[in-house]
Design a protein around this motif. Structure first.
Motif, PDB file in Angstrom:
ATOM      1  N   GLY A 117       0.600  -6.274  -8.872  1.00 46.26           N
ATOM      2  CA  GLY A 117       1.783  -6.608  -8.826  1.00 46.26           C
ATOM      3  C   GLY A 117       2.606  -5.747  -7.727  1.00 46.26           C
ATOM      4  O   GLY A 117       3.676  -5.675  -7.890  1.00 46.26           O
ATOM      5  N   LEU A 118       1.749  -4.936  -7.063  1.00 43.47           N
ATOM      6  CA  LEU A 118       2.426  -3.656  -6.033  1.00 43.47           C
ATOM      7  C   LEU A 118       1.943  -4.078  -4.794  1.00 43.47           C
ATOM      8  O   LEU A 118       1.184  -4.695  -4.495  1.00 43.47           O
ATOM      9  CB  LEU A 118       1.922  -2.353  -6.431  1.00 43.47           C
ATOM     10  N   LYS A 119       2.695  -3.094  -3.700  1.00 46.35           N
ATOM     11  CA  LYS A 119       2.333  -3.289  -2.324  1.00 46.35           C
ATOM     12  C   LYS A 119       2.621  -1.710  -1.961  1.00 46.35           C
ATOM     13  O   LYS A 119       3.734  -1.544  -1.920  1.00 46.35           O
ATOM     14  CB  LYS A 119       3.181  -4.243  -1.831  1.00 46.35           C
ATOM     15  N   LEU A 120       1.572  -1.341  -1.096  1.00 44.37           N
ATOM     16  CA  LEU A 120       1.918  -0.117  -0.671  1.00 44.37           C
ATOM     17  C   LEU A 120       2.868  -0.147   0.625  1.00 44.37           C
ATOM     18  O   LEU A 120       2.924  -1.106   1.444  1.00 44.37           O
ATOM     19  CB  LEU A 120       0.714   0.668  -0.060  1.00 44.37           C
ATOM     20  N   ALA A 121       3.802   0.964   1.079  1.00 43.10           N
ATOM     21  CA  ALA A 121       4.542   0.973   1.982  1.00 43.10           C
ATOM     22  C   ALA A 121       3.718   1.303   3.271  1.00 43.10           C
ATOM     23  O   ALA A 121       2.846   2.162   3.066  1.00 43.10           O
ATOM     24  CB  ALA A 121       5.438   1.939   1.852  1.00 43.10           C
ATOM     25  N   THR A 122       3.878   0.316   4.533  1.00 43.67           N
ATOM     26  CA  THR A 122       3.041   0.611   5.682  1.00 43.67           C
ATOM     27  C   THR A 122       3.866   0.887   6.834  1.00 43.67           C
ATOM     28  O   THR A 122       5.049   0.607   6.876  1.00 43.67           O
ATOM     29  CB  THR A 122       2.142  -0.723   5.890  1.00 43.67           C
ATOM     30  N   GLU A 123       3.252   1.524   7.641  1.00 42.71           N
ATOM     31  CA  GLU A 123       4.015   1.282   9.106  1.00 42.71           C
ATOM     32  C   GLU A 123       2.856   1.096  10.271  1.00 42.71           C
ATOM     33  O   GLU A 123       1.623   1.782  10.269  1.00 42.71           O
ATOM     34  CB  GLU A 123       4.685   2.852   9.450  1.00 42.71           C
ATOM     35  N   GLY A 151      -6.517  12.232  -2.919  1.00 41.94           N
ATOM     36  CA  GLY A 151      -5.753  11.731  -1.601  1.00 41.94           C
ATOM     37  C   GLY A 151      -6.283  10.448  -0.819  1.00 41.94           C
ATOM     38  O   GLY A 151      -5.723   9.951   0.130  1.00 41.94           O
ATOM     39  N   SER A 152      -7.342   9.894  -1.585  1.00 39.10           N
ATOM     40  CA  SER A 152      -7.854   8.497  -1.060  1.00 39.10           C
ATOM     41  C   SER A 152      -6.853   7.585  -1.118  1.00 39.10           C
ATOM     42  O   SER A 152      -6.094   7.472  -2.228  1.00 39.10           O
ATOM     43  CB  SER A 152      -9.396   8.421  -1.690  1.00 39.10           C
ATOM     44  N   LEU A 153      -7.073   6.414  -0.406  1.00 42.42           N
ATOM     45  CA  LEU A 153      -6.128   5.350  -0.059  1.00 42.42           C
ATOM     46  C   LEU A 153      -6.385   4.310  -1.468  1.00 42.42           C
ATOM     47  O   LEU A 153      -7.331   4.307  -1.555  1.00 42.42           O
ATOM     48  CB  LEU A 153      -6.447   4.463   1.067  1.00 42.42           C
ATOM     49  N   PRO A 154      -5.465   4.216  -2.074  1.00 42.72           N
ATOM     50  CA  PRO A 154      -5.660   3.268  -3.327  1.00 42.72           C
ATOM     51  C   PRO A 154      -6.255   1.959  -3.122  1.00 42.72           C
ATOM     52  O   PRO A 154      -6.132   1.589  -2.142  1.00 42.72           O
ATOM     53  CB  PRO A 154      -4.220   3.120  -4.087  1.00 42.72           C
ATOM     54  N   ALA A 155      -7.266   1.740  -4.003  1.00 42.49           N
ATOM     55  CA  ALA A 155      -7.916   0.302  -3.879  1.00 42.49           C
ATOM     56  C   ALA A 155      -8.288  -0.104  -5.461  1.00 42.49           C
ATOM     57  O   ALA A 155      -9.421  -0.389  -5.601  1.00 42.49           O
ATOM     58  CB  ALA A 155      -9.224   0.693  -3.074  1.00 42.49           C
ATOM     59  N   ALA A 156      -7.361  -0.149  -6.233  1.00 42.82           N
ATOM     60  CA  ALA A 156      -7.446  -0.720  -7.567  1.00 42.82           C
ATOM     61  C   ALA A 156      -7.871  -2.099  -7.471  1.00 42.82           C
ATOM     62  O   ALA A 156      -8.500  -2.476  -8.474  1.00 42.82           O
ATOM     63  CB  ALA A 156      -6.126  -0.672  -8.179  1.00 42.82           C
ATOM     64  N   CYS A 157      -7.950  -2.862  -6.504  1.00 45.13           N
ATOM     65  CA  CYS A 157      -8.240  -4.248  -6.843  1.00 45.13           C
ATOM     66  C   CYS A 157      -9.295  -4.636  -5.616  1.00 45.13           C
ATOM     67  O   CYS A 157      -9.386  -5.788  -5.216  1.00 45.13           O
ATOM     68  CB  CYS A 157      -6.929  -5.249  -6.254  1.00 45.13           C
ATOM     69  N   GLY A 158      -9.922  -3.527  -5.084  1.00 49.49           N
ATOM     70  CA  GLY A 158     -11.217  -3.828  -4.368  1.00 49.49           C
ATOM     71  C   GLY A 158     -10.938  -2.991  -3.337  1.00 49.49           C
ATOM     72  O   GLY A 158     -10.663  -1.782  -3.336  1.00 49.49           O
ATOM     73  N   LYS A 159     -11.764  -3.207  -1.863  1.00 49.33           N
ATOM     74  CA  LYS A 159     -11.769  -2.443  -0.823  1.00 49.33           C
ATOM     75  C   LYS A 159     -10.294  -1.919  -0.372  1.00 49.33           C
ATOM     76  O   LYS A 159      -9.475  -2.680  -0.378  1.00 49.33           O
ATOM     77  CB  LYS A 159     -12.672  -3.030   0.195  1.00 49.33           C
ATOM     78  N   ALA A 160     -10.363  -0.724   0.029  1.00 54.45           N
ATOM     79  CA  ALA A 160      -9.187  -0.204   0.255  1.00 54.45           C
ATOM     80  C   ALA A 160      -8.735  -0.740   1.788  1.00 54.45           C
ATOM     81  O   ALA A 160      -7.411  -1.207   1.790  1.00 54.45           O
ATOM     82  CB  ALA A 160      -8.866   1.370   0.581  1.00 54.45           C
ATOM     83  N   GLY A 161      -9.390  -0.706   2.907  1.00 57.96           N
ATOM     84  CA  GLY A 161      -8.746  -1.131   3.902  1.00 57.96           C
ATOM     85  C   GLY A 161      -7.721  -0.065   4.642  1.00 57.96           C
ATOM     86  O   GLY A 161      -7.632   0.880   4.107  1.00 57.96           O
ATOM     87  N   ASP A 162      -7.018  -0.744   5.535  1.00 56.53           N
ATOM     88  CA  ASP A 162      -6.136   0.144   6.108  1.00 56.53           C
ATOM     89  C   ASP A 162      -4.745   0.153   5.248  1.00 56.53           C
ATOM     90  O   ASP A 162      -4.053   1.087   5.450  1.00 56.53           O
ATOM     91  CB  ASP A 162      -5.711  -0.439   7.387  1.00 56.53           C
ATOM     92  N   THR A 163      -4.514  -0.777   4.426  1.00 54.61           N
ATOM     93  CA  THR A 163      -3.260  -0.705   3.722  1.00 54.61           C
ATOM     94  C   THR A 163      -3.488  -0.839   2.402  1.00 54.61           C
ATOM     95  O   THR A 163      -2.604  -0.821   1.433  1.00 54.61           O
ATOM     96  CB  THR A 163      -2.430  -2.160   4.040  1.00 54.61           C
TER      97      THR A 163
END
Length: 345
Positions: free
Chosen positions: A166-172, A147-159
């Motif tokens: 080549g992906l982008k998580l959906a945000t609100e 359940g941790s926020l994906p961070a495949a390319c480095g630090k997760a942060g808020d998004t």
């Protein structure tokens, strides 16, 4: 070089340049019209389920069938509007292929999706017709190991950080939307399923393209839909003894969602409502909406609630599903809309 030779060369150059301009102009014109088979301006209507399309086809006048890659497209006039109708078949992929084929082979000025769907908002009832303002695909996901926020390319942060894939998580509000959590005897367990945006390319955003979570229905078509006052049935024509207790109504607004799964899971339905305030779910419209957006064609979708996805709102899902109530009400709204649209034009 003689004056005559120079003149002939200039003339030949002018002819070549003019020919190139005509070719480019002709190609642009052909691309704009997008009509490999027939070029009459029409409203394109896509339905996924046979019973949905049959009602509209019965009402269509001056019909002509076209066979394109095995798919039957029917042109004609419906409530005074030139239309082309296709039965796409169930699924996101089928809806995508049928819609793009329609846009390529006919001069489609506007698109309309007509069909039935499962309810997500518990306030909606069987037989209601919902016309969402936008459509999203929440089952386009990044499936993380926990359940941790994906961070495949480095630090997760808020998004999250998955851009290198080549992906982008959906945000609100600048934060990633929460993952789905299973209910277990020991409490909530994270699935690791995080919604992501869909990538889409069109002439306006090329060559970079863009990521979008949802696609907006056309404002003008929504405005006409809000004026409708159709008569909606309470009993299905295929089984008049089977009736709903609550009078069906037309509701315009909110968000519709689509996915590759036939949703019969109450827990996931609740998550979709709590997280997205979704009104209903199907397996075609959001894909249809993305094709419309990619091609710059305005769209609207009419969906009638056939059941509460994964719910116990009636004993026999199959009986109501096969009663014809949902598709009858949806077709009534679609026909009322076409009449109103014709008057508006």
């Amino acid at each position: 070089m003689s004056a005559l030779t120079s003149l002939l060369k200039k003339f030949a150059c002018a002819l070549l340049t003019g020919g190139m301009l005509l070719a480019v102009s002709g190609a642009a014109h052909a691309e704009k019209k997008r009509c490999l088979s027939e070029c009459t301006p029409r409203i394109g209507i896509v339905s996924a389920f046979g019973a949905e399309a049959d009602i509209l086809l019965e009402q269509t006048q001056k019909k002509r069938d076209w066979r394109i890659n095995g798919n039957r497209f029917t042109t004609g006039v419906l409530r005074g509007n030139p239309v082309v109708i296709v039965l796409s078949g169930v699924s996101m992929v089928n809806a995508t292929m049928a819609t793009q084929l329609m846009l390529d082979h006919f001069h489609v000025e506007r698109l309309l999706m007509s069909g039935i769907a499962g309810g997500v908002n518990p306030a909606n009832h069987v037989g209601d017709v919902v016309v969402p303002e936008s459509w999203a695909m929440p089952m386009e996901v990044y499936w993380n190991g926990d359940g941790s926020l994906p961070a495949a390319c480095g630090k997760a942060g808020d998004t999250g950080n998955v851009g290198c894939l080549g992906l982008k998580l959906a945000t609100e509000n600048g934060k990633a939307r929460p993952d789905y959590q299973f209910d277990t005897p020991g409490g909530k367990v994270s699935s690791g399923l995080f919604m992501r945006d869909s990538f889409v390319m069109n002439a306006a955003n090329a060559p970079q393209g863009e990521f979008r979570f949802e696609f907006q229905a056309d404002a003008q078509m929504l405005a006409v839909a809000r004026t409708l006052q159709p008569a909606l049935a309470t009993c299905g024509p295929k089984n008049p003894a089977l009736c709903v207790a609550v009078q069906p109504t037309l509701k315009v607004g909110g968000r519709g969602i689509s996915g590759t799964a036939f949703l019969a899971n109450a827990g996931y339905r609740t998550y979709l409502y709590d997280t997205l305030q979704a009104q209903l779910v199907d397996m075609e419209t959001a894909a249809f909406a993305q094709v419309a957006y990619a091609n710059g064609v305005p769209f609207i979708a009419f969906r009638s609630v056939s059941d509460l996805a994964g719910g116990n709102d009636f004993k026999d899902v199959g009986a109501f599903f096969g009663s014809g109530l949902a598709e009858t009400n949806e077709a009534n709204v679609t026909l009322a809309f076409l009449e109103a649209w014709k008057r508006r034009r």
